[in-house]
Each structure stands twice: as C-alpha cells, then as structure tokens.
Design a protein around this motif. Structure first.
Motif, PDB file in Angstrom:
ATOM      1  N   PHE A  82       6.851   6.823 -10.560  1.00  0.00           N
ATOM      2  CA  PHE A  82       6.971   6.763  -9.090  1.00  0.00           C
ATOM      3  C   PHE A  82       7.798   7.935  -8.601  1.00  0.00           C
ATOM      4  CE2 PHE A  82      10.185   3.811 -10.906  1.00  0.00           C
ATOM      5  CZ  PHE A  82      11.345   4.522 -10.603  1.00  0.00           C
ATOM      6  N   SER A  83       7.658   8.190  -7.305  1.00  0.00           N
ATOM      7  CA  SER A  83       8.572   9.110  -6.642  1.00  0.00           C
ATOM      8  C   SER A  83       9.668   8.229  -6.048  1.00  0.00           C
ATOM      9  CB  SER A  83       7.839   9.887  -5.541  1.00  0.00           C
ATOM     10  OG  SER A  83       8.765  10.228  -4.526  1.00  0.00           O
ATOM     11  N   GLU A 133       0.838  -1.198   0.000  1.00  0.00           N
ATOM     12  CA  GLU A 133       0.000   0.000   0.000  1.00  0.00           C
ATOM     13  C   GLU A 133       0.883   1.263   0.000  1.00  0.00           C
ATOM     14  OE1 GLU A 133      -2.880   0.777  -0.711  1.00  0.00           O
ATOM     15  OE2 GLU A 133      -3.012   2.806   0.117  1.00  0.00           O
ATOM     16  N   ALA A 134       1.943   1.226   0.787  1.00  0.00           N
ATOM     17  CA  ALA A 134       2.868   2.375   0.803  1.00  0.00           C
ATOM     18  C   ALA A 134       3.523   2.544  -0.568  1.00  0.00           C
ATOM     19  CB  ALA A 134       3.933   2.171   1.884  1.00  0.00           C
ATOM     20  N   LEU A 135       3.804   1.416  -1.184  1.00  0.00           N
ATOM     21  CA  LEU A 135       4.409   1.437  -2.519  1.00  0.00           C
ATOM     22  C   LEU A 135       3.425   1.987  -3.561  1.00  0.00           C
ATOM     23  CD1 LEU A 135       7.191   0.571  -3.414  1.00  0.00           C
ATOM     24  CD2 LEU A 135       6.307  -1.725  -3.836  1.00  0.00           C
ATOM     25  N   ARG A 136       2.161   1.586  -3.430  1.00  0.00           N
ATOM     26  CA  ARG A 136       1.133   2.088  -4.364  1.00  0.00           C
ATOM     27  C   ARG A 136       1.074   3.616  -4.287  1.00  0.00           C
ATOM     28  NH1 ARG A 136      -3.685   3.993  -4.512  1.00  0.00           N
ATOM     29  NH2 ARG A 136      -3.972   3.920  -2.254  1.00  0.00           N
ATOM     30  N   GLU A 137       1.123   4.130  -3.076  1.00  0.00           N
ATOM     31  CA  GLU A 137       1.087   5.592  -2.911  1.00  0.00           C
ATOM     32  C   GLU A 137       2.326   6.224  -3.537  1.00  0.00           C
ATOM     33  OE1 GLU A 137       0.395   6.542   1.216  1.00  0.00           O
ATOM     34  OE2 GLU A 137      -1.449   5.335   1.206  1.00  0.00           O
ATOM     35  N   ALA A 138       3.476   5.549  -3.369  1.00  0.00           N
ATOM     36  CA  ALA A 138       4.723   6.082  -3.926  1.00  0.00           C
ATOM     37  C   ALA A 138       4.742   6.015  -5.447  1.00  0.00           C
ATOM     38  CB  ALA A 138       5.914   5.288  -3.360  1.00  0.00           C
TER      39      ALA A 138
END
Ligand code: FMN
Length: 212
Positions: free
Chosen positions: A166-167, A69-74
């Motif tokens: 991505f960031s 989920e953190a990766l999806r946001e990133a």
C-alpha cells in the motif's frame, strides 16, 4: 459429549484453523462478515502481546463501499480489498510513543505502579527510544495483533488477506486521517473465499529448526 479441554482435540482445532487460513485474493462479493464476528477478531487483536505492554495498535474497520474503494486504490488496486466485506487497517502509534508522552506514562504506570519502579522503567524506555527505530518497532507489534486477528478469523471460518502493498499516505487519506500521529502497519481484508486456495507452500521444519 466432546471434552472441550481434550489436548489432542485442541491441537487439532488450532492446526485446522492455521491450515484454513490463507492469503485470500478473491472474496464472495456481497457476503457480509457479521458484526459479532468482526468484534470477535478485534478482541483477538486487543488481547495480543506487545513490547512493554504499550499496545502499539489502533484498528480502523472499513465497511463503507466508497471508503473501501478508496482503500483498494491506496493498496495498489488489489482486488481483494474491494471484494472484502470488511477491511481492518492496523495503525501503529507513532507520536504517542515519545518517551515524554502522556500515553507512555499511562501505559508504563500499569507495568510499574510504584513511583521508583515507574521512574526506572521510563528511564529504560528513554534509553531504548534513543537507540532504536520506534516506528519499525511499533509496526512489528501491530503485525502480532494482525496475526491474531487473522487466526481468530480462521477459527470462525472467516477468510482474510494481509496487505502490505500500500501507499501509507494514500491509506491515511482514504480513511480521512490528517493528523499523521500514527503510521499504517498493515491492512487486513476479511470476507468469505470465492475459490478454494492453492496448495500450501511451506519449507519443512527440517530446513528451519535447529535443536541445541
Ligand atoms: C506483512 C505481509 C504483507 C503481505 N502483503 C500482501 C499483499 O499486499 N497482497 C497480497 O496479495 N498478499 C500479501 N501478503 C500475503 C502473502 O503473500 C502470503 O501470506 C504468502 O504468500 C503465503 O501464502 P499463504 O498466506 O496463503 O500461506 C502479505 C503477507 C504478509 C505477512
């Protein structure tokens, strides 16, 4: 009995895999890619060619829901990262590519085991490093590994999506990587397609190829 080495069949199977692969934007939630399949695609990444044999990559496999989920946001909130069964973050070595690093010495020694050959190769690399963008070069090698990962996945019926949107700093944060020794080259989402893909869009070879 099928002849495993029949060139016509091998060509057909390989092309089928290339046709099967597409940038999958929605994976079936909850359908897991088996660990042995993850290891199979990682092996395809490991066996990839790299300039000077420096194996510029590292692979971080994300399966944990909170980390995903953190990766999806990133990744600009891209939904396929969230619905993927596993996400492989391909990291490009950066600090270790410094010509005086232990890593470079170890890798170049494999290419040139004798002292004179090693000194010559290291000298060449020092010159190369002075005149080239090592980060961009390292990321390019990682894209080759990522391509092999996605093609291997297609061979075994696993879908994928390469994610370049991505960031980079947010991806490292999502992975809990603080060292900044590596840079993010590409994120590869893996899973099983929810929908059939749209028709393939590609220019014909006649527009791409010249023979001389
Ligand atoms: C380096 C790279 C970065 C990409 N980044 C994204 C991305 O962030 N999000 C996405 O949905 N697709 C991404 N794609 C997929 C492309 O959009 C897709 O491969 C292209 O449109 C051709 O479609 P196909 O792969 O289904 O044939 C990326 C592809 C590559 C090679």
């Amino acid at each position: 009995m099928m002849d495993d080495h029949d060139p016509a069949k091998l060509r057909e199977h390989f092309l089928q895999a290339l046709h099967f692969r597409h940038a999958c934007r929605a994976f079936q939630p909850g359908r897991r890619v088996a660990q042995e399949d993850i290891e199979y695609v990682l092996e395809a990444g490991r066996l990839s060619p790299s300039s000077l044999g420096l194996e510029h990559w590292r692979f971080v496999v994300v399966q944990d829901p909170a980390c995903k989920e953190a990766l999806r946001e990133a990744c600009m909130g891209q939904a396929q990262v969230g619905s993927a069964s596993a996400v492989i973050v391909v990291l490009a070595r950066e600090q270790e590519l410094a010509p005086d690093s232990d890593y470079v010495a170890r890798m170049l020694r494999r290419e040139a085991p004798d002292a004179a050959g090693f000194a010559e190769l290291l000298d060449f690399y020092r010159h190369f490093a002075q005149h080239n963008d090592l980060t961009a070069w390292s990321i390019a090698q990682c894209h080759i590994a990522a391509t092999n990962i996605m093609t291997a996945a297609a061979v075994i019926g696993v879908d994928s999506c390469p994610i370049g949107g991505f960031s980079a700093s947010a991806v490292l944060d999502a992975l809990g990587i603080t060292s900044r020794a590596d840079v993010v080259a590409l994120v590869v989402a893996l899973g099983y397609r929810e929908h059939e893909p749209p028709a393939r869009q590609r220019l014909p070879l006649s527009e791409l190829v010249e023979y001389r």
